[in-house]
Design a protein around this motif. Structure first.
Motif, PDB file in Angstrom:
ATOM      1  N   VAL A 276     -20.127  -7.841   8.593  1.00 60.08           N
ATOM      2  CA  VAL A 276     -19.620  -6.721   7.298  1.00 60.08           C
ATOM      3  C   VAL A 276     -19.896  -5.465   7.696  1.00 60.08           C
ATOM      4  O   VAL A 276     -18.972  -4.437   7.297  1.00 60.08           O
ATOM      5  CB  VAL A 276     -20.174  -7.385   6.030  1.00 60.08           C
ATOM      6  N   CYS A 277     -21.379  -4.992   7.980  1.00 58.47           N
ATOM      7  CA  CYS A 277     -21.677  -3.726   8.186  1.00 58.47           C
ATOM      8  C   CYS A 277     -20.984  -3.061   9.386  1.00 58.47           C
ATOM      9  O   CYS A 277     -20.255  -1.736   9.275  1.00 58.47           O
ATOM     10  CB  CYS A 277     -23.177  -3.478   8.553  1.00 58.47           C
ATOM     11  N   PHE A 278     -20.792  -3.774  10.487  1.00 61.79           N
ATOM     12  CA  PHE A 278     -19.895  -3.201  11.326  1.00 61.79           C
ATOM     13  C   PHE A 278     -18.385  -2.936  11.336  1.00 61.79           C
ATOM     14  O   PHE A 278     -17.951  -2.018  11.399  1.00 61.79           O
ATOM     15  CB  PHE A 278     -19.897  -4.420  12.873  1.00 61.79           C
ATOM     16  N   ALA A 279     -17.831  -3.701  10.305  1.00 64.85           N
ATOM     17  CA  ALA A 279     -16.629  -3.577   9.887  1.00 64.85           C
ATOM     18  C   ALA A 279     -16.415  -2.606   8.917  1.00 64.85           C
ATOM     19  O   ALA A 279     -15.405  -1.480   9.338  1.00 64.85           O
ATOM     20  CB  ALA A 279     -15.833  -4.922   9.223  1.00 64.85           C
ATOM     21  N   ALA A 280     -17.182  -2.122   8.273  1.00 60.55           N
ATOM     22  CA  ALA A 280     -17.379  -0.830   7.380  1.00 60.55           C
ATOM     23  C   ALA A 280     -17.551   0.414   8.125  1.00 60.55           C
ATOM     24  O   ALA A 280     -16.742   1.376   8.188  1.00 60.55           O
ATOM     25  CB  ALA A 280     -18.398  -1.121   6.337  1.00 60.55           C
ATOM     26  N   LEU A 281     -18.335   0.235   9.322  1.00 59.89           N
ATOM     27  CA  LEU A 281     -18.741   1.251  10.255  1.00 59.89           C
ATOM     28  C   LEU A 281     -17.420   1.680  11.003  1.00 59.89           C
ATOM     29  O   LEU A 281     -17.038   2.844  11.108  1.00 59.89           O
ATOM     30  CB  LEU A 281     -19.935   1.153  11.115  1.00 59.89           C
ATOM     31  N   ALA A 282     -16.854   0.520  11.319  1.00 55.43           N
ATOM     32  CA  ALA A 282     -15.575   0.744  12.100  1.00 55.43           C
ATOM     33  C   ALA A 282     -14.538   1.249  11.295  1.00 55.43           C
ATOM     34  O   ALA A 282     -13.752   2.240  11.901  1.00 55.43           O
ATOM     35  CB  ALA A 282     -15.100  -0.466  12.964  1.00 55.43           C
ATOM     36  N   GLU A 283     -14.569   0.926  10.129  1.00 56.72           N
ATOM     37  CA  GLU A 283     -13.219   1.341   9.321  1.00 56.72           C
ATOM     38  C   GLU A 283     -13.362   2.702   8.986  1.00 56.72           C
ATOM     39  O   GLU A 283     -12.307   3.523   8.809  1.00 56.72           O
ATOM     40  CB  GLU A 283     -13.246   0.654   8.002  1.00 56.72           C
ATOM     41  N   SER A 284     -14.644   3.416   8.771  1.00 56.69           N
ATOM     42  CA  SER A 284     -14.767   4.662   8.425  1.00 56.69           C
ATOM     43  C   SER A 284     -14.475   5.480   9.633  1.00 56.69           C
ATOM     44  O   SER A 284     -14.104   6.757   9.324  1.00 56.69           O
ATOM     45  CB  SER A 284     -16.426   4.888   8.378  1.00 56.69           C
ATOM     46  N   GLY A 285     -14.393   5.070  10.764  1.00 60.76           N
ATOM     47  CA  GLY A 285     -13.777   5.780  12.045  1.00 60.76           C
ATOM     48  C   GLY A 285     -12.462   5.632  12.331  1.00 60.76           C
ATOM     49  O   GLY A 285     -11.951   5.914  13.521  1.00 60.76           O
ATOM     50  N   ALA A 286     -11.883   4.760  11.664  1.00 54.96           N
ATOM     51  CA  ALA A 286     -10.493   4.200  12.153  1.00 54.96           C
ATOM     52  C   ALA A 286      -9.419   5.271  12.152  1.00 54.96           C
ATOM     53  O   ALA A 286      -9.320   6.332  11.108  1.00 54.96           O
ATOM     54  CB  ALA A 286     -10.022   3.088  11.092  1.00 54.96           C
ATOM     55  N   GLN A 287      -8.558   5.401  12.986  1.00 59.01           N
ATOM     56  CA  GLN A 287      -7.581   6.132  13.076  1.00 59.01           C
ATOM     57  C   GLN A 287      -6.054   5.370  12.549  1.00 59.01           C
ATOM     58  O   GLN A 287      -6.372   4.119  12.694  1.00 59.01           O
ATOM     59  CB  GLN A 287      -7.052   6.599  14.450  1.00 59.01           C
ATOM     60  N   THR A 288      -5.127   6.041  12.330  1.00 57.62           N
ATOM     61  CA  THR A 288      -3.938   5.239  11.972  1.00 57.62           C
ATOM     62  C   THR A 288      -2.697   5.233  13.114  1.00 57.62           C
ATOM     63  O   THR A 288      -1.887   5.644  13.020  1.00 57.62           O
ATOM     64  CB  THR A 288      -3.265   5.705  10.569  1.00 57.62           C
ATOM     65  N   GLU A 289      -3.317   4.544  14.081  1.00 54.51           N
ATOM     66  CA  GLU A 289      -2.435   4.302  15.153  1.00 54.51           C
ATOM     67  C   GLU A 289      -1.636   3.047  14.978  1.00 54.51           C
ATOM     68  O   GLU A 289      -2.285   2.043  15.114  1.00 54.51           O
ATOM     69  CB  GLU A 289      -3.099   4.251  16.511  1.00 54.51           C
ATOM     70  N   PRO A 290      -0.279   2.961  14.840  1.00 53.34           N
ATOM     71  CA  PRO A 290       0.295   1.759  14.644  1.00 53.34           C
ATOM     72  C   PRO A 290       0.379   1.081  16.083  1.00 53.34           C
ATOM     73  O   PRO A 290       0.353  -0.524  15.809  1.00 53.34           O
ATOM     74  CB  PRO A 290       1.793   2.236  14.204  1.00 53.34           C
ATOM     75  N   GLU A 291       0.548   1.414  17.045  1.00 54.51           N
ATOM     76  CA  GLU A 291       0.392   0.788  18.319  1.00 54.51           C
ATOM     77  C   GLU A 291      -0.964   0.153  18.610  1.00 54.51           C
ATOM     78  O   GLU A 291      -0.849  -1.039  18.992  1.00 54.51           O
ATOM     79  CB  GLU A 291       0.635   1.706  19.565  1.00 54.51           C
ATOM     80  N   LEU A 292      -2.099   0.569  18.057  1.00 47.75           N
ATOM     81  CA  LEU A 292      -3.272  -0.173  18.216  1.00 47.75           C
ATOM     82  C   LEU A 292      -3.310  -1.109  17.371  1.00 47.75           C
ATOM     83  O   LEU A 292      -3.941  -2.260  17.837  1.00 47.75           O
ATOM     84  CB  LEU A 292      -4.427   1.148  17.908  1.00 47.75           C
ATOM     85  N   LYS A 293      -2.829  -1.277  16.330  1.00 44.71           N
ATOM     86  CA  LYS A 293      -3.071  -2.408  15.200  1.00 44.71           C
ATOM     87  C   LYS A 293      -2.173  -3.549  15.703  1.00 44.71           C
ATOM     88  O   LYS A 293      -2.292  -4.725  15.219  1.00 44.71           O
ATOM     89  CB  LYS A 293      -2.735  -1.871  13.844  1.00 44.71           C
ATOM     90  N   LYS A 294      -1.431  -3.366  16.514  1.00 46.84           N
ATOM     91  CA  LYS A 294      -0.525  -4.577  17.145  1.00 46.84           C
ATOM     92  C   LYS A 294      -1.270  -4.923  18.307  1.00 46.84           C
ATOM     93  O   LYS A 294      -0.899  -6.063  18.845  1.00 46.84           O
ATOM     94  CB  LYS A 294       0.773  -3.940  17.467  1.00 46.84           C
ATOM     95  N   GLN A 295      -2.247  -4.603  18.854  1.00 43.62           N
ATOM     96  CA  GLN A 295      -2.908  -4.980  20.277  1.00 43.62           C
ATOM     97  C   GLN A 295      -3.676  -6.381  19.798  1.00 43.62           C
ATOM     98  O   GLN A 295      -4.527  -6.271  19.068  1.00 43.62           O
ATOM     99  CB  GLN A 295      -3.956  -3.960  20.754  1.00 43.62           C
ATOM    100  N   ALA A 296      -3.174  -7.206  20.556  1.00 40.30           N
ATOM    101  CA  ALA A 296      -3.996  -8.671  20.696  1.00 40.30           C
ATOM    102  C   ALA A 296      -4.217  -8.926  22.029  1.00 40.30           C
ATOM    103  O   ALA A 296      -3.243  -8.721  22.840  1.00 40.30           O
ATOM    104  CB  ALA A 296      -3.331  -9.552  19.848  1.00 40.30           C
ATOM    105  N   HIS A 297      -5.130 -10.003  22.408  1.00 44.90           N
ATOM    106  CA  HIS A 297      -5.541 -10.317  23.808  1.00 44.90           C
ATOM    107  C   HIS A 297      -5.652 -11.694  23.820  1.00 44.90           C
ATOM    108  O   HIS A 297      -6.445 -11.934  23.060  1.00 44.90           O
ATOM    109  CB  HIS A 297      -6.455  -9.450  24.193  1.00 44.90           C
TER     110      HIS A 297
END
Length: 174
Positions: free
Chosen positions: A22-43
């Motif tokens: 949960v702490c990692f998710a909060a930290l990552a969200e605080s630095g998140a950019q709104t890149e629509p292509e990035l959110k579509k990336q799955a591997h």
């Protein structure tokens, strides 16, 4: 008596790992950019590893994994690892993971990551199946090739009930 203390320890470890995720998710969200292509990336990927899953010696394992990039530096996924000593010991480890790309090295779609794993291990030794809580931490490096359609990632991991693992995964962007 021993199994009760093991259960308490497993509960504490699982609560700590959930809190950490949960702490990692909060930290990552605080630095998140709104890149629509990035959110579509799955591997989707396959991997091989050597691990000390028996507590005695190194054995061979292989994995199937799926991950989705949620934010610029954070992703979630699941993995199934199957290990065997090709004699009497076999294990299956379904798990979920959270991954934090903590060092931006200017590599689009890759970089150094820290991954937290949580799941269960079903081990069979001489046809006796033993379930156990699985928790671990992996440190690795994802390298995405030129157009970010393919990647490779070497990694090392440690945790419980396995002691240590080292491996290589590779995959494609979906």
């Amino acid at each position: 008596m021993v199994s009760m203390s093991l259960r308490k320890r497993s509960r504490r470890i699982s609560r700590g790992l959930v809190l950490w995720m949960v702490c990692f998710a909060a930290l990552a969200e605080s630095g998140a950019q709104t890149e629509p292509e990035l959110k579509k990336q799955a591997h989707l990927g396959l991997g091989v590893e050597g691990n000390i899953n028996t507590g005695k010696r190194m054995i061979f394992g292989h994995a199937l994994c799926y991950d989705k990039q949620l934010f610029t530096h954070f992703g979630l996924g699941f993995m199934l690892t199957i290990s065997s000593d090709f004699h009497t010991f076999n294990s299956m480890e379904p798990e979920v993971f959270g991954r934090w790309y903590f060092l931006d090295m200017g590599i689009p779609g890759g970089g150094l990551f820290l991954q937290e794993d949580m799941g269960i291990r079903l081990a069979s030794d001489d046809f006796q199946i033993t379930p156990a809580f699985l928790g671990g931490i992996s440190l690795g490096f994802r390298y995405a090739f030129k157009y970010q359609d393919y990647y490779v990632e070497p990694y090392v991991r440690g945790g419980y009930p396995f002691m240590f693992g080292v491996g290589l995964r590779g995959g494609i962007r979906l």
